[in-house]
Design an enzyme around this catalytic site. Structure first.
Site, short mmCIF file in Angstrom:
data_model
loop_
_atom_site.label_atom_id
_atom_site.label_comp_id
_atom_site.label_asym_id
_atom_site.label_seq_id
_atom_site.Cartn_x
_atom_site.Cartn_y
_atom_site.Cartn_z
CB CYS A 142 -0.98 -0.04 1.17
SG CYS A 142 -2.36 1.11 1.00
CG HIS B 118 -3.46 -3.63 3.54
ND1 HIS B 118 -2.33 -3.08 4.10
CD2 HIS B 118 -4.14 -2.62 2.96
CE1 HIS B 118 -2.31 -1.78 3.87
NE2 HIS B 118 -3.40 -1.47 3.18
CD GLU C 148 -0.66 -5.84 5.49
OE1 GLU C 148 -0.56 -6.39 4.38
OE2 GLU C 148 -0.80 -4.61 5.65
#
Length: 231
Positions: free
Chosen positions: A87, A204, A206
């Protein structure tokens, strides 16, 4: 695997990234690196996480790319080190010249905070070896400037050299304008450097490493990195 996370003023995803990395390493916490640092500890992976570095008041990632630590990050990448930017981290990597292209305002001029689908372009890289090529992933979007842009020559080179990492797609894997959430050229959601060691992506992954998060579609990326960099 020794990982470090660079924190700029306005970074807000460093803890999410630390959780994902700790999951993959069996509890080894990454090192936090401040943007004013001019040297790096011994590392296998540097991560530039998401957020709004310096408020993104000038141009997303432009000020962070001039931070003292970025010279060390560039040297690390030039020596063959692995660098992951997510990002805002992807924006910083393009502004620093470590990846080609730029991230423009979303085509709809709206901030996107939503789940979306990605497809894995290839699975012979350090980041994607635990995926099947063509696998469809769930991923979280949280950006206002994720519209990937590059000139046609650069886009053709990325395509020709297999440097497109992920594309936005529909739930059945279809890649088309209807499933391109931010107007990115050729639905590109992430790209590699020429040597495949620097990866920038907007979604994202993660945030998808634990069943409590809804799914674990991001976990193979971090597991693959640990397998590669711990060898």
């Amino acid at each position: 695997m020794r990982a470090g996370i660079v924190v700029f003023p306005g970074t807000n995803r460093e803890r999410d990234m630390a959780i994902a990395l700790s999951h993959a390493t069996g509890g080894v916490a990454p090192v936090m690196i401040w943007h004013k640092d001019v040297s790096l500890p011994p590392l296998d992976l540097i991560v530039l996480p998401g957020g709004f570095s310096h408020g993104d008041y000038l141009r997303c990632g432009a000020m962070a790319a001039q931070s003292p630590v970025m010279r060390a990050v560039a040297e690390f990448a030039a020596s063959g080190g692995f660098v992951l930017g997510v990002c805002n981290g992807f924006q910083v990597l393009t502004e620093a010249g470590l990846l080609p292209g730029a991230l423009l305002r979303n085509a709809g001029l709206r901030f996107l905070a939503q789940d979306h689908h990605l497809t894995v372009e290839r699975n012979d890289t350090a980041y994607t070896s635990d995926y099947e090529a063509g696998r469809i992933l769930s991923a979280t979007l949280a950006h206002g400037d994720g519209n990937y842009f590059a000139d046609e020559e650069t886009l053709d080179r990325l395509e020709g050299e297999g440097l497109v990492a992920f594309r936005y797609c529909g739930p059945d894997g279809e890649v088309c304008d209807a499933y391109n959430p931010n107007g990115s050229q050729r639905s590109i959601a992430g790209i590699y450097s020429e040597n495949g060691r620097v990866l920038g992506l907007m979604p994202h992954l993660e945030d998808h490493v634990d069943p409590l998060m809804g799914d674990v579609d991001g976990r193979p990326m971090f597991d693959a990195l640990v397998q590669r960099l711990s060898a």
